[in-house]
Scaffold this active site. Structure first.
Site, PDB file in Angstrom:
ATOM      1  N   LYS A  64      43.458  36.091  33.100  1.00  0.00           N
ATOM      2  CA  LYS A  64      44.794  35.497  32.992  1.00  0.00           C
ATOM      3  C   LYS A  64      45.452  35.937  31.686  1.00  0.00           C
ATOM      4  CE  LYS A  64      44.341  31.047  33.599  1.00  0.00           C
ATOM      5  NZ  LYS A  64      44.346  29.634  33.985  1.00  0.00           N
ATOM      6  N   LYS A 112      44.850  38.592  29.983  1.00  0.00           N
ATOM      7  CA  LYS A 112      45.153  40.025  30.015  1.00  0.00           C
ATOM      8  C   LYS A 112      46.414  40.332  30.815  1.00  0.00           C
ATOM      9  CE  LYS A 112      40.520  41.759  29.183  1.00  0.00           C
ATOM     10  NZ  LYS A 112      39.460  42.642  29.651  1.00  0.00           N
ATOM     11  N   LYS A 136      48.849  38.170  31.595  1.00  0.00           N
ATOM     12  CA  LYS A 136      50.014  37.552  30.953  1.00  0.00           C
ATOM     13  C   LYS A 136      50.473  38.420  29.772  1.00  0.00           C
ATOM     14  CE  LYS A 136      49.150  32.758  32.124  1.00  0.00           C
ATOM     15  NZ  LYS A 136      48.852  31.417  31.644  1.00  0.00           N
ATOM     16  N   ARG A 167      52.840  41.143  30.812  1.00  0.00           N
ATOM     17  CA  ARG A 167      54.182  40.604  31.012  1.00  0.00           C
ATOM     18  C   ARG A 167      54.899  40.412  29.672  1.00  0.00           C
ATOM     19  NH1 ARG A 167      55.367  34.777  31.303  1.00  0.00           N
ATOM     20  NH2 ARG A 167      57.442  34.556  32.152  1.00  0.00           N
ATOM     21  N   GLU A 190      55.799  38.591  37.311  1.00  0.00           N
ATOM     22  CA  GLU A 190      56.663  37.439  37.031  1.00  0.00           C
ATOM     23  C   GLU A 190      55.833  36.296  36.439  1.00  0.00           C
ATOM     24  OE1 GLU A 190      59.744  37.226  36.855  1.00  0.00           O
ATOM     25  OE2 GLU A 190      60.007  35.069  36.683  1.00  0.00           O
ATOM     26  N   VAL A 245      38.999  28.926  39.687  1.00  0.00           N
ATOM     27  CA  VAL A 245      37.625  29.133  40.158  1.00  0.00           C
ATOM     28  C   VAL A 245      37.518  28.304  41.426  1.00  0.00           C
ATOM     29  CG1 VAL A 245      35.184  28.759  39.640  1.00  0.00           C
ATOM     30  CG2 VAL A 245      36.745  29.510  37.836  1.00  0.00           C
ATOM     31  N   LYS A 272      48.537  40.037  58.217  1.00  0.00           N
ATOM     32  CA  LYS A 272      47.585  39.334  59.086  1.00  0.00           C
ATOM     33  C   LYS A 272      48.325  38.686  60.259  1.00  0.00           C
ATOM     34  CE  LYS A 272      43.618  38.266  56.397  1.00  0.00           C
ATOM     35  NZ  LYS A 272      42.652  37.187  56.160  1.00  0.00           N
ATOM     36  N   HIS A 326      45.346  42.643  48.095  1.00  0.00           N
ATOM     37  CA  HIS A 326      44.125  42.115  47.474  1.00  0.00           C
ATOM     38  C   HIS A 326      43.317  43.237  46.830  1.00  0.00           C
ATOM     39  CE1 HIS A 326      43.792  38.251  50.169  1.00  0.00           C
ATOM     40  NE2 HIS A 326      44.991  38.434  49.671  1.00  0.00           N
ATOM     41  N   GLU A 362      38.594  38.306  42.805  1.00  0.00           N
ATOM     42  CA  GLU A 362      39.640  38.771  43.723  1.00  0.00           C
ATOM     43  C   GLU A 362      41.003  38.630  43.050  1.00  0.00           C
ATOM     44  OE1 GLU A 362      40.265  37.916  48.312  1.00  0.00           O
ATOM     45  OE2 GLU A 362      41.174  36.322  47.122  1.00  0.00           O
TER      46      GLU A 362
HETATM   47  P1  0O2 Z   1      41.146  29.775  48.855  1.00  0.00           P
HETATM   48  O1  0O2 Z   1      40.420  29.660  47.609  1.00  0.00           O
HETATM   49  O2  0O2 Z   1      41.290  28.446  49.557  1.00  0.00           O
HETATM   50  O3  0O2 Z   1      42.423  30.514  48.764  1.00  0.00           O
HETATM   51  P2  0O2 Z   1      37.992  34.996  55.045  1.00  0.00           P
HETATM   52  O4  0O2 Z   1      38.523  34.165  53.893  1.00  0.00           O
HETATM   53  O5  0O2 Z   1      36.555  34.829  55.272  1.00  0.00           O
HETATM   54  O6  0O2 Z   1      38.834  34.816  56.281  1.00  0.00           O
HETATM   55  P3  0O2 Z   1      37.852  37.338  53.443  1.00  0.00           P
HETATM   56  O7  0O2 Z   1      37.458  38.690  53.911  1.00  0.00           O
HETATM   57  O8  0O2 Z   1      36.926  36.624  52.527  1.00  0.00           O
HETATM   58  O9  0O2 Z   1      38.215  36.488  54.708  1.00  0.00           O
HETATM   59  O10 0O2 Z   1      39.142  37.454  52.663  1.00  0.00           O
HETATM   60  P4  0O2 Z   1      40.654  37.734  53.007  1.00  0.00           P
HETATM   61  O11 0O2 Z   1      41.050  37.214  54.353  1.00  0.00           O
HETATM   62  O12 0O2 Z   1      40.936  39.153  52.706  1.00  0.00           O
HETATM   63  O13 0O2 Z   1      41.332  36.870  51.883  1.00  0.00           O
HETATM   64  C1  0O2 Z   1      40.839  35.670  51.459  1.00  0.00           C
HETATM   65  C2  0O2 Z   1      41.896  34.879  50.731  1.00  0.00           C
HETATM   66  O14 0O2 Z   1      43.201  35.413  50.995  1.00  0.00           O
HETATM   67  C3  0O2 Z   1      41.957  33.467  51.228  1.00  0.00           C
HETATM   68  O15 0O2 Z   1      41.065  32.711  50.481  1.00  0.00           O
HETATM   69  C4  0O2 Z   1      43.382  33.067  50.950  1.00  0.00           C
HETATM   70  O16 0O2 Z   1      43.576  32.755  49.592  1.00  0.00           O
HETATM   71  C5  0O2 Z   1      44.112  34.355  51.254  1.00  0.00           C
HETATM   72  N1  0O2 Z   1      44.491  34.429  52.671  1.00  0.00           N
HETATM   73  C6  0O2 Z   1      43.996  35.260  53.604  1.00  0.00           C
HETATM   74  N2  0O2 Z   1      44.589  35.060  54.788  1.00  0.00           N
HETATM   75  C7  0O2 Z   1      45.490  34.072  54.621  1.00  0.00           C
HETATM   76  C8  0O2 Z   1      46.429  33.425  55.478  1.00  0.00           C
HETATM   77  O17 0O2 Z   1      46.550  33.716  56.677  1.00  0.00           O
HETATM   78  N3  0O2 Z   1      47.183  32.445  54.928  1.00  0.00           N
HETATM   79  C9  0O2 Z   1      47.077  32.086  53.621  1.00  0.00           C
HETATM   80  N4  0O2 Z   1      47.872  31.127  53.169  1.00  0.00           N
HETATM   81  N5  0O2 Z   1      46.198  32.689  52.774  1.00  0.00           N
HETATM   82  C10 0O2 Z   1      45.422  33.658  53.261  1.00  0.00           C
HETATM   83  P5  0O2 Z   1      40.394  31.404  51.068  1.00  0.00           P
HETATM   84  O18 0O2 Z   1      39.048  31.739  51.564  1.00  0.00           O
HETATM   85  O19 0O2 Z   1      41.314  30.721  52.005  1.00  0.00           O
HETATM   86  O20 0O2 Z   1      40.163  30.575  49.768  1.00  0.00           O
HETATM   87  P1  0O2 Z   2      54.629  30.253  30.836  1.00  0.00           P
HETATM   88  O1  0O2 Z   2      55.087  30.268  29.444  1.00  0.00           O
HETATM   89  O2  0O2 Z   2      55.364  29.251  31.699  1.00  0.00           O
HETATM   90  O3  0O2 Z   2      54.520  31.612  31.455  1.00  0.00           O
HETATM   91  P2  0O2 Z   2      47.318  28.027  33.018  1.00  0.00           P
HETATM   92  O4  0O2 Z   2      45.878  27.670  32.795  1.00  0.00           O
HETATM   93  O5  0O2 Z   2      48.260  26.855  32.920  1.00  0.00           O
HETATM   94  O6  0O2 Z   2      47.751  29.210  32.209  1.00  0.00           O
HETATM   95  P3  0O2 Z   2      46.873  28.031  35.868  1.00  0.00           P
HETATM   96  O7  0O2 Z   2      46.219  26.708  35.700  1.00  0.00           O
HETATM   97  O8  0O2 Z   2      46.065  29.107  36.441  1.00  0.00           O
HETATM   98  O9  0O2 Z   2      47.436  28.560  34.493  1.00  0.00           O
HETATM   99  O10 0O2 Z   2      48.082  27.932  36.822  1.00  0.00           O
HETATM  100  P4  0O2 Z   2      49.380  27.025  36.811  1.00  0.00           P
HETATM  101  O11 0O2 Z   2      49.272  25.933  35.825  1.00  0.00           O
HETATM  102  O12 0O2 Z   2      49.600  26.655  38.225  1.00  0.00           O
HETATM  103  O13 0O2 Z   2      50.546  28.030  36.429  1.00  0.00           O
HETATM  104  C1  0O2 Z   2      50.339  29.132  35.561  1.00  0.00           C
HETATM  105  C2  0O2 Z   2      51.612  29.626  34.998  1.00  0.00           C
HETATM  106  O14 0O2 Z   2      52.468  30.046  36.064  1.00  0.00           O
HETATM  107  C3  0O2 Z   2      52.351  28.567  34.206  1.00  0.00           C
HETATM  108  O15 0O2 Z   2      52.898  29.225  33.107  1.00  0.00           O
HETATM  109  C4  0O2 Z   2      53.490  28.184  35.118  1.00  0.00           C
HETATM  110  O16 0O2 Z   2      54.648  27.850  34.377  1.00  0.00           O
HETATM  111  C5  0O2 Z   2      53.723  29.456  35.887  1.00  0.00           C
HETATM  112  N1  0O2 Z   2      54.320  29.175  37.195  1.00  0.00           N
HETATM  113  C6  0O2 Z   2      53.834  28.426  38.207  1.00  0.00           C
HETATM  114  N2  0O2 Z   2      54.690  28.416  39.231  1.00  0.00           N
HETATM  115  C7  0O2 Z   2      55.745  29.180  38.874  1.00  0.00           C
HETATM  116  C8  0O2 Z   2      56.955  29.576  39.516  1.00  0.00           C
HETATM  117  O17 0O2 Z   2      57.227  29.224  40.653  1.00  0.00           O
HETATM  118  N3  0O2 Z   2      57.779  30.410  38.815  1.00  0.00           N
HETATM  119  C9  0O2 Z   2      57.479  30.849  37.567  1.00  0.00           C
HETATM  120  N4  0O2 Z   2      58.303  31.687  36.936  1.00  0.00           N
HETATM  121  N5  0O2 Z   2      56.359  30.489  36.923  1.00  0.00           N
HETATM  122  C10 0O2 Z   2      55.504  29.661  37.570  1.00  0.00           C
HETATM  123  P5  0O2 Z   2      52.111  29.334  31.735  1.00  0.00           P
HETATM  124  O18 0O2 Z   2      51.125  30.423  31.874  1.00  0.00           O
HETATM  125  O19 0O2 Z   2      51.559  27.988  31.374  1.00  0.00           O
HETATM  126  O20 0O2 Z   2      53.148  29.744  30.688  1.00  0.00           O
END
Ligand code: 0O2
Ligand code: 0O2
Length: 277
Positions: free
Chosen positions: A26, A28, A30, A33, A46, A52, A120, A128, A147
């Protein structure tokens, strides 16, 4: 009891390097940007998020995909997940290029999946990249899989909502909702195409804004620097000039003021002498 405690410790030990990897990645991405923005250049990134995978999701996915618990680290590729959001679809490929250029340096690309060109069935579109990433831990170096998902803001909006509905219905999503989701995925894709059409106009406006805020930042920093070198009167005069023009839309006047202040700063002369060498 002791056994349960042991399991918790095992999970903790397993997940710690993934947590570290997510934090490092994250930072790296950020940083990329920030570098572009500070240089008043367009950033293909953006914003960045990361997570995790929850223990419950790891267990559920390992059952679904028939992964033996001993092989989770080798076979589950998304325990560490980074998501990079872009404004425009073209930016996704700029980010892919940036990551490919780092292949063999701080990370190693294992393989890539282009769900932008091959969406898909659900309508899901993202790029990915599965990477190997070395983490330095108290127990030595650990190489973990992560990933990276790269998508547009519109795709992210759709995927976030679709993911929550998937979670609710599991495999039993009603047909009418499935159809609506597919239609809204197409609407999101159309939105991306529309935005792409006026991309240059949008970027120009954003850069102008970024440039102006960077100039204002430099003016404020320079006036502060002048004050600290003891040139109070000169600093005050520049501050008055600045107050007069800061709310105008006259970027050239701001630039001229910045240059005048720079001329008064001994350190800037040092830099310009260096660059003339
Ligand atoms: P999380 O943490 O809930 O997001 P599989 O997940 O077994 O079907 P594979 O090969 O592991 O397939 O990975 P794939 O399909 O390339 O990508 C996995 C991740 O991509 C998913 O994680 C989603 O985050 C996202 N993704 C893939 N297909 C879709 C989809 O149809 N809709 C949405 N919203 N996201 C998708 P996980 O496993 O859901 O985990
Ligand atoms: P800045 O200064 O706003 O860029 P974190 O541990 O907080 O760094 P996490 O927990 O992985 O990151 O994810 P989180 O909290 O969902 O969001 C991470 C960063 O993405 C935060 O900025 C949010 O402000 C930004 N973000 C989330 N949604 C949006 C969106 O829709 N638009 C835009 N532009 N930014 C979004 P940072 O990194 O805290 O700092």
């Amino acid at each position: 009891m002791g056994c349960a405690m042991n399991r918790i410790r095992q999970w903790k030990k397993l997940l710690l390097p993934y947590e570290q990897a997510v934090e490092e990645l994250k930072v790296k991405f950020k940083a990329i940007r920030k570098e572009y923005r500070d240089m008043s250049e367009y950033s293909p990134i953006e914003f960045v998020t990361g997570r995790v995978k929850k223990i419950s999701s790891i267990i559920e996915k390992s059952h679904r995909n028939g992964i033996n618990e001993e092989r989770i680290e080798e076979e589950m590729e998304d325990i560490a997940g980074i998501r990079i959001m872009c404004q425009f679809q073209d930016d996704i490929y700029s980010v892919v290029k940036i990551i490919r250029e780092r292949d063999g340096r701080d990370l190693q690309i294992v393989y890539e999946k282009d769900y932008i060109h091959n969406k898909k069935d659900s309508g899901y579109k993202s790029y990915h990249m599965i990477i190997k990433y070395p983490v330095q831990t108290a127990y030595g170096e650990r190489e973990i899989l992560a990933e990276i998902q790269i998508r547009t803001l519109a795709m992210n909006f759709w995927a976030t909502i679709e993911h929550s509905l998937n979670y609710k219905y599991k495999e039993k999503m009603p047909e009418n909702i499935k159809l609506r989701l597919r239609a809204s995925a197409e609407a999101a894709a159309r939105l991306d195409d529309e935005m792409c059409e006026i991309r240059n106009e949008i970027i120009k406006a954003q850069l102008l804004f970024e440039e102006k805020s960077n100039i204002i930042r430099d003016i404020v920093d320079s006036i502060r620097m002048l004050q600290s070198t003891g040139k109070q009167d000169v600093a005050m005069a520049f501050q008055d000039d600045f107050d007069e023009i800061v709310n105008s839309n006259d970027q050239e006047a701001l630039e001229r003021l910045l240059n005048r202040i720079k001329d008064e700063l001994p350190t800037y002369q040092l830099f310009s002498n260096d660059s003339n060498k």
